[in-house]
Write an enzyme that holds these catalytic residues in place. Structure first.
Site, PDB file in Angstrom:
ATOM      1  N   TYR A  77       0.837  -1.214   0.000  1.00 42.75           N
ATOM      2  CA  TYR A  77       0.000   0.000   0.000  1.00 42.75           C
ATOM      3  C   TYR A  77       0.870   1.262   0.000  1.00 42.75           C
ATOM      4  O   TYR A  77       0.613   2.220  -0.744  1.00 42.75           O
ATOM      5  CB  TYR A  77      -0.890  -0.049   1.244  1.00 42.75           C
ATOM      6  N   TYR A 125      -5.604   8.996   8.920  1.00 44.46           N
ATOM      7  CA  TYR A 125      -6.543   7.918   9.278  1.00 44.46           C
ATOM      8  C   TYR A 125      -7.949   8.501   9.395  1.00 44.46           C
ATOM      9  O   TYR A 125      -8.209   9.361  10.241  1.00 44.46           O
ATOM     10  CB  TYR A 125      -6.094   7.243  10.576  1.00 44.46           C
TER      11      TYR A 125
END
Ligand code: CAA
Length: 241
Positions: free
Chosen positions: A148, A180
């Protein structure tokens, strides 16, 4: 009200959904592309009225056919938001080739595919806004995310190269690096790991999908034409560059 056509990949759930809805509220003619979750896409369409198209953004031929269909049915894409992404978190010594390939193709090759198909028409028309959703983890790396982090980091480099190539053609290319954000993707992170991550966010909370959508709307504006090749970090202060 702009009336411009905006396409959002991964646009029926999570961050993509918030982007699609906010662009619609601001007067764009939005279409959302999704990969597999038919139920979520139908619900999204019913709730928002935004047309949905299903194709695999990792597949070049599907992107070509899909974007041509959108051009015929809605209009040529003027604002492209490459948001679709997946995780297959695992440390490299346990990672299969498939876990590498899935993430790199879905998160990075998709950006090539979508941009390659729309770029000539944007250049010809003298207007385009491309906004690629990268990640804080493409900037600083993350334990368990070699795949990722590599793909997201690739998006940041791709963005700067494409920005240079198209700066004289009225086409801006920018990236957003979310931290996040409270979505299904982040909810999959093991609880104790997530607690530690949140403790490291100066603002003291996870992001909201709308926090990212606001950044996209800003970069999409007609008068954002002097902003290109930029990376806008929206991460609650978790990483300051
Ligand atoms: N830094 C240092 N050590 C870490 C670590 C970290 N960030 N995360 C885990 N470890 C350590 C653990 O403390 C543990 O050490 P001990 O054995 O000494 O206790 C060891 O690594 C193994 O940890 P796990 O038990 O969790 O191991 P696992 O193999 O079951 O899982 C993992 C490893 C897949 C990396 C798992 O920890 C995980 O999923 N972590 C979350 C990764 C992450 O943040 N992903 C982001 C998803 S959201 C997203 O990607 C959106 C975005 O753009 C931000």
């Amino acid at each position: 009200m702009t009336g411009r056509v905006a396409l959002v990949t991964g646009g029926t759930r999570g961050i993509g959904r918030a982007i699609a809805e906010m662009l619609k509220d601001r007067g764009y003619r939005v279409v959302a592309v999704y990969g597999g979750n038919v139920e979520a896409a139908e619900q999204f369409h019913q709730e928002t009225g935004i047309p949905v198209y299903r194709w695999n953004v990792a597949d070049y031929a599907e992107c070509e056919a899909g974007i041509h269909k959108v051009a015929e049915e809605v209009g040529p894409v003027e604002v492209l938001v490459n948001n679709a992404g997946i995780t297959r978190d695992v440390t490299l010594h346990k990672m299969s080739y498939e876990q590498w390939e899935d993430v790199v193709h879905t998160n990075l090759s998709s950006v090539f595919n979508m941009c390659r198909v729309v770029i000539e028409s944007m250049r010809d028309r003298g207007f385009g806004r491309i906004i690629n959703i990268g990640s804080i983890n493409g900037q600083i790396g993350q334990y368990g995310q070699a795949n990722y982090a590599a793909a997201k980091s690739g998006i940041h480099g791709f963005t700067k190269a494409l920005a240079q190539e198209n700066a004289k053609k009225g086409v801006t290319v920018n990236a957003i690096a979310p931290g996040y954000v409270d979505t299904d993707m982040v909810r999959k992170v093991p609880h104790e790991v997530l607690e530690k991550i949140i403790a490291g966010i100066p603002v003291g909370r996870l992001g909201r999908a709308e926090d990212i959508a606001r950044g996209v709307c800003f970069l999409a504006e007609d008068n954002a034409d002097f902003i290109t090749g930029a990376t806008l970090s929206i991460n609650g202060g978790q990483h300051m560059d």
